[in-house]
Design a protein around this motif. Structure first.
Motif, PDB file in Angstrom:
ATOM      1  N   TYR A 124      16.263   7.169   1.806  1.00  0.00           N
ATOM      2  CA  TYR A 124      16.639   8.327   2.598  1.00  0.00           C
ATOM      3  C   TYR A 124      15.733   8.471   3.830  1.00  0.00           C
ATOM      4  CZ  TYR A 124      19.032   8.974  -1.769  1.00  0.00           C
ATOM      5  OH  TYR A 124      19.811   8.755  -2.873  1.00  0.00           O
ATOM      6  N   ALA A 125      15.043   7.400   4.175  1.00  0.00           N
ATOM      7  CA  ALA A 125      14.117   7.409   5.315  1.00  0.00           C
ATOM      8  C   ALA A 125      14.572   6.434   6.393  1.00  0.00           C
ATOM      9  CB  ALA A 125      12.707   7.046   4.851  1.00  0.00           C
ATOM     10  N   ARG A 126      14.346   6.810   7.630  1.00  0.00           N
ATOM     11  CA  ARG A 126      14.562   5.934   8.775  1.00  0.00           C
ATOM     12  C   ARG A 126      13.345   6.076   9.677  1.00  0.00           C
ATOM     13  NH1 ARG A 126      17.910   5.156   5.555  1.00  0.00           N
ATOM     14  NH2 ARG A 126      20.180   4.975   5.796  1.00  0.00           N
ATOM     15  N   GLY A 127      13.047   5.043  10.427  1.00  0.00           N
ATOM     16  CA  GLY A 127      11.895   5.124  11.310  1.00  0.00           C
ATOM     17  C   GLY A 127      11.975   4.117  12.437  1.00  0.00           C
ATOM     18  N   ILE A 128      11.218   4.384  13.489  1.00  0.00           N
ATOM     19  CA  ILE A 128      11.065   3.422  14.577  1.00  0.00           C
ATOM     20  C   ILE A 128       9.607   3.419  15.023  1.00  0.00           C
ATOM     21  CG2 ILE A 128      13.438   3.524  15.472  1.00  0.00           C
ATOM     22  CD1 ILE A 128      12.347   5.422  17.661  1.00  0.00           C
ATOM     23  N   ARG A 129       9.221   2.286  15.544  1.00  0.00           N
ATOM     24  CA  ARG A 129       7.913   2.173  16.180  1.00  0.00           C
ATOM     25  C   ARG A 129       8.117   1.613  17.578  1.00  0.00           C
ATOM     26  NH1 ARG A 129       2.363  -1.164  14.421  1.00  0.00           N
ATOM     27  NH2 ARG A 129       1.361  -0.924  16.473  1.00  0.00           N
TER      28      ARG A 129
ATOM     29  N   TRP B 166       3.436   4.439  18.988  1.00  0.00           N
ATOM     30  CA  TRP B 166       4.086   5.633  18.460  1.00  0.00           C
ATOM     31  C   TRP B 166       5.037   5.285  17.323  1.00  0.00           C
ATOM     32  CZ3 TRP B 166       2.485  10.388  19.211  1.00  0.00           C
ATOM     33  CH2 TRP B 166       1.737  10.685  20.361  1.00  0.00           C
ATOM     34  N   LYS B 167       5.015   6.095  16.279  1.00  0.00           N
ATOM     35  CA  LYS B 167       5.848   5.893  15.096  1.00  0.00           C
ATOM     36  C   LYS B 167       6.523   7.217  14.747  1.00  0.00           C
ATOM     37  CE  LYS B 167       6.578   3.837  10.831  1.00  0.00           C
ATOM     38  NZ  LYS B 167       5.407   3.606   9.968  1.00  0.00           N
ATOM     39  N   TYR B 168       7.852   7.142  14.593  1.00  0.00           N
ATOM     40  CA  TYR B 168       8.612   8.327  14.186  1.00  0.00           C
ATOM     41  C   TYR B 168       9.352   8.025  12.894  1.00  0.00           C
ATOM     42  CZ  TYR B 168      12.430  11.728  13.970  1.00  0.00           C
ATOM     43  OH  TYR B 168      13.329  12.678  13.537  1.00  0.00           O
ATOM     44  N   MET B 169       9.292   8.961  11.933  1.00  0.00           N
ATOM     45  CA  MET B 169       9.993   8.846  10.664  1.00  0.00           C
ATOM     46  C   MET B 169      10.842  10.091  10.438  1.00  0.00           C
ATOM     47  SD  MET B 169       6.808   7.543   8.287  1.00  0.00           S
ATOM     48  CE  MET B 169       7.692   8.035   6.806  1.00  0.00           C
ATOM     49  N   ALA B 170      12.046   9.868   9.878  1.00  0.00           N
ATOM     50  CA  ALA B 170      12.922  10.989   9.536  1.00  0.00           C
ATOM     51  C   ALA B 170      13.371  10.828   8.091  1.00  0.00           C
ATOM     52  CB  ALA B 170      14.124  11.019  10.470  1.00  0.00           C
ATOM     53  N   ILE B 171      13.312  11.913   7.330  1.00  0.00           N
ATOM     54  CA  ILE B 171      13.745  11.910   5.930  1.00  0.00           C
ATOM     55  C   ILE B 171      14.951  12.843   5.834  1.00  0.00           C
ATOM     56  CG2 ILE B 171      13.021  12.119   3.530  1.00  0.00           C
ATOM     57  CD1 ILE B 171      11.198  10.302   5.281  1.00  0.00           C
ATOM     58  N   ARG B 172      16.098  12.278   5.436  1.00  0.00           N
ATOM     59  CA  ARG B 172      17.315  13.086   5.315  1.00  0.00           C
ATOM     60  C   ARG B 172      18.043  12.693   4.025  1.00  0.00           C
ATOM     61  NH1 ARG B 172      14.830  14.693   9.124  1.00  0.00           N
ATOM     62  NH2 ARG B 172      15.618  15.260  11.199  1.00  0.00           N
TER      63      ARG B 172
ATOM     64  N   LEU C  24       0.818  -1.213   0.000  1.00  0.00           N
ATOM     65  CA  LEU C  24       0.000   0.000   0.000  1.00  0.00           C
ATOM     66  C   LEU C  24       0.851   1.263   0.000  1.00  0.00           C
ATOM     67  CD1 LEU C  24      -2.852  -1.036   2.474  1.00  0.00           C
ATOM     68  CD2 LEU C  24      -2.893  -1.000  -0.028  1.00  0.00           C
ATOM     69  N   ALA C  25       2.109   1.142   0.417  1.00  0.00           N
ATOM     70  CA  ALA C  25       3.020   2.293   0.375  1.00  0.00           C
ATOM     71  C   ALA C  25       4.433   1.785   0.127  1.00  0.00           C
ATOM     72  CB  ALA C  25       2.948   3.091   1.674  1.00  0.00           C
ATOM     73  N   LYS C  26       4.568   0.954  -0.899  1.00  0.00           N
ATOM     74  CA  LYS C  26       5.871   0.396  -1.257  1.00  0.00           C
ATOM     75  C   LYS C  26       6.879   1.520  -1.486  1.00  0.00           C
ATOM     76  CE  LYS C  26       8.037  -2.604  -4.750  1.00  0.00           C
ATOM     77  NZ  LYS C  26       7.793  -3.454  -5.937  1.00  0.00           N
ATOM     78  N   GLY C  27       8.097   1.307  -1.014  1.00  0.00           N
ATOM     79  CA  GLY C  27       9.119   2.322  -1.212  1.00  0.00           C
ATOM     80  C   GLY C  27       9.096   3.413  -0.157  1.00  0.00           C
ATOM     81  N   THR C  28       8.351   3.204   0.929  1.00  0.00           N
ATOM     82  CA  THR C  28       8.340   4.131   2.063  1.00  0.00           C
ATOM     83  C   THR C  28       8.345   3.308   3.342  1.00  0.00           C
ATOM     84  OG1 THR C  28       5.968   4.243   2.601  1.00  0.00           O
ATOM     85  CG2 THR C  28       6.716   5.557   0.718  1.00  0.00           C
ATOM     86  N   VAL C  29       8.600   3.973   4.479  1.00  0.00           N
ATOM     87  CA  VAL C  29       8.484   3.258   5.754  1.00  0.00           C
ATOM     88  C   VAL C  29       7.190   3.625   6.479  1.00  0.00           C
ATOM     89  CG1 VAL C  29      10.963   2.927   5.997  1.00  0.00           C
ATOM     90  CG2 VAL C  29       9.908   4.950   7.040  1.00  0.00           C
TER      91      VAL C  29
END
Length: 529
Positions: A399-404, A408-414, A319-324
């Motif tokens: 270029y994305a990293r994330g944790i759950r 709670w879910k946090y994503m960072a794009i750098r 449903l969102a391939k290529g993203t976290v």
């Protein structure tokens, strides 16, 4: 009478325990690009497909409802499964050199397994298992592959036929070198990337034939089969999938049709008889299910069904391939054995695809205490232990990293500086090179506009084809920091990162991500200078 019934019950329990005390055979069935609505066992797909064998696994096994993947595209997901580690730990030269060049690890279709890597099949083989593989590679580095000079050349041409076979032999050798005793009916990449347009078709029967041949071999030891389909990943249209020439394979034309699973001619008839529409979606899913059925039938015929555990896993969320985002990383799986598991029909344990390797090693009673994995075994949860609610899951892609952690879910794009500051001339050249290669293979073009923003996965204006449906599709897609409460916002539509009321949560999640990143190669913006 009561005493007799009790004795019978105890005898049955004893046999059940004895059967499961033996080292089990294990089949890891990994499908390619399935959607949630392809599963009758999930609400999204309830009663939409004719998949009796998959339905059986879901009905008799445990549905892992909170299964996740670390990196939701083909190659790193397979790396996660076969090594039990994050893709950013890959040691192939292309990946490590790219990390050195950018300063930042960019996990995409580039995390390759080497013959020197520690793998799940190698550990099982060392412990006395017979190991087999059939189907799609797309992760193990294969040396010696040759490109075809003419993409439109004929598969009947002797030179092309010899080259197809040589490429298959190189792929087979690579599989043997990472721990498989048996490997056949292999696609070194997706069908469209085999080198000849004529063979850029699916052949589920051919993959199944190899899997069944492996299962029918005399086995004095327990076995592990890694069975990787190429469907329902594209090409999905009938003439290149379930209605393609049944003799066409990755090695060219077979001498005759295979009969290892029901004839493709019956697919339409069975769908109509079930009151379902006949289209490429329903037909390819039934075709895949027939492959699973052939494996189950073979286990029954060889008497191995009672001592075999089957994992059914789709390589990543579609449903969102290529993203976290959750649409990419949330990806329910099934674990089956005859008689089921104490966990029951479903489990809400937060698990990741890096967990498969240690879980399978636990099931195989292999001591891996000397080996460190990024994953952890979820066998205790299958056996009834209550899982922790606050486990940290880590995600990485492009270029994305994330944790759950819990809900709670946090994503960072750098983006590294060389990507962030790419000028128009560089963007134009990058996009042209990418599109020219795709046009040669007669593949989709996302955009010809070099001013389009990058995706999370690739530094190509407008993003690549794999992630085209998800690029820009979330409200906060282009924002550097994103925070979501999945209990209230499961579809990640409301970014709370800028909300002062959640500043402390944001700080805690960023701190947790920083700790995770410290253990991995490469920098990541200010979160890991």
């Amino acid at each position: 009478m009561k005493r007799s019934l009790t004795l019978l019950a105890l005898a049955g329990l004893s046999l059940f325990i004895q059967a499961h005390a033996e080292r089990p055979n294990i089949i890891f069935f990994i499908a390619d690009d399935m959607l949630p609505n392809h599963f009758n066992c999930l609400q999204e797909g309830k009663d939409k497909y004719l998949t009796p064998n998959l339905d059986r696994l879901a009905r008799e096994g445990t549905l892992m409802l909170q299964q996740h993947v670390v990196s939701p595209v083909c190659t790193p997901s397979r790396y996660n499964v076969l090594t039990g580690n994050f893709g950013s730990r890959a040691q192939n030269s292309y990946f490590t050199q790219n990390t050195k060049k950018n300063g930042q690890s960019i996990v995409e279709f580039n995390t390759h397994i080497l013959s020197t890597d520690r793998t799940l099949p190698a550990l099982l083989k060392a412990a006395g298992y017979t190991t087999g593989m059939a189907g799609k590679d797309h992760v193990v580095e294969v040396g010696g592959l040759k490109r075809f000079k003419n993409f439109k050349g004929s598969a009947q041409d002797p030179a092309n036929k010899a080259q197809l076979k040589a490429n298959h032999d190189h792929t087979r050798q690579a599989m043997l070198e990472i721990g498989f005793d048996f490997a056949d009916s292999l696609y070194h990449n997706n069908p469209s990337f085999l080198g000849l347009h004529e063979v850029a078709v699916q052949n589920m029967d051919w993959i199944t034939d190899a899997g069944v041949r492996f299962l029918k071999q005399p086995h004095s030891d327990p076995f592990f089969l890694y069975f990787a389909t190429t469907v329902p990943h594209g090409p999905t249209q009938a003439k290149r999938s379930w209605k393609a020439d049944p003799r066409l394979t990755a090695i060219g034309y077979l001498d005759k049709d295979l009969t290892v699973q029901p004839s493709r001619d019956t697919i339409s008839k069975r769908l109509r008889a079930a009151g379902l529409p006949v289209n490429d979606n329903t037909a390819n899913l039934l075709w895949l299910d027939d492959a699973l059925g052939a494996l189950l039938d073979t286990l029954e015929a060889t008497g191995e069904i009672d001592n075999t555990i089957i994992f059914f896993f789709n390589d990543h969320g579609q449903l969102a391939k290529g993203t976290v985002y959750q649409g990419g990383v949330h990806n329910p799986s099934i674990v089956w054995r005859k008689g089921g598991f104490p966990a029951g029909a479903t489990s809400q344990a937060l698990v990741s695809n890096v967990d498969f390797a240690p879980t399978i090693l636990d099931l195989a009673q292999v001591d891996y205490s000397q080996h460190k994995f990024d994953g952890q075994s979820f066998l205790p949860y299958l056996e009834g232990e209550t899982p922790p609610k606050e486990r940290l899951l880590y995600f990485e892609l492009g270029y994305a990293r994330g944790i759950r952690i819990g809900d709670w879910k946090y994503m960072a794009i750098r983006y590294p500086e060389n990507v962030e500051n790419m000028n128009l001339e560089e963007r134009t050249a990058t996009l042209k090179e990418w599109n020219d290669a795709r046009r040669r293979r007669q593949l989709n073009i996302v955009t010809d506009d070099p001013t389009q923003p990058f995706s999370h996965l690739t530094a190509i204006p407008g993003g690549g084809d794999a992630e085209r449906k998800s690029t820009g599709s979330y409200p906060a897609y282009f924002e550097r920091d994103q925070l979501y409460n999945l209990a209230d916002d499961p579809n990640e539509q409301s970014n709370l990162a800028g909300d002062a009321r959640h500043a402390s949560v944001l700080a805690e999640m960023q701190a947790a991500l920083k700790i995770q990143l410290e253990t991995l190669p490469g920098s990541f913006g200010e979160l890991k200078p």
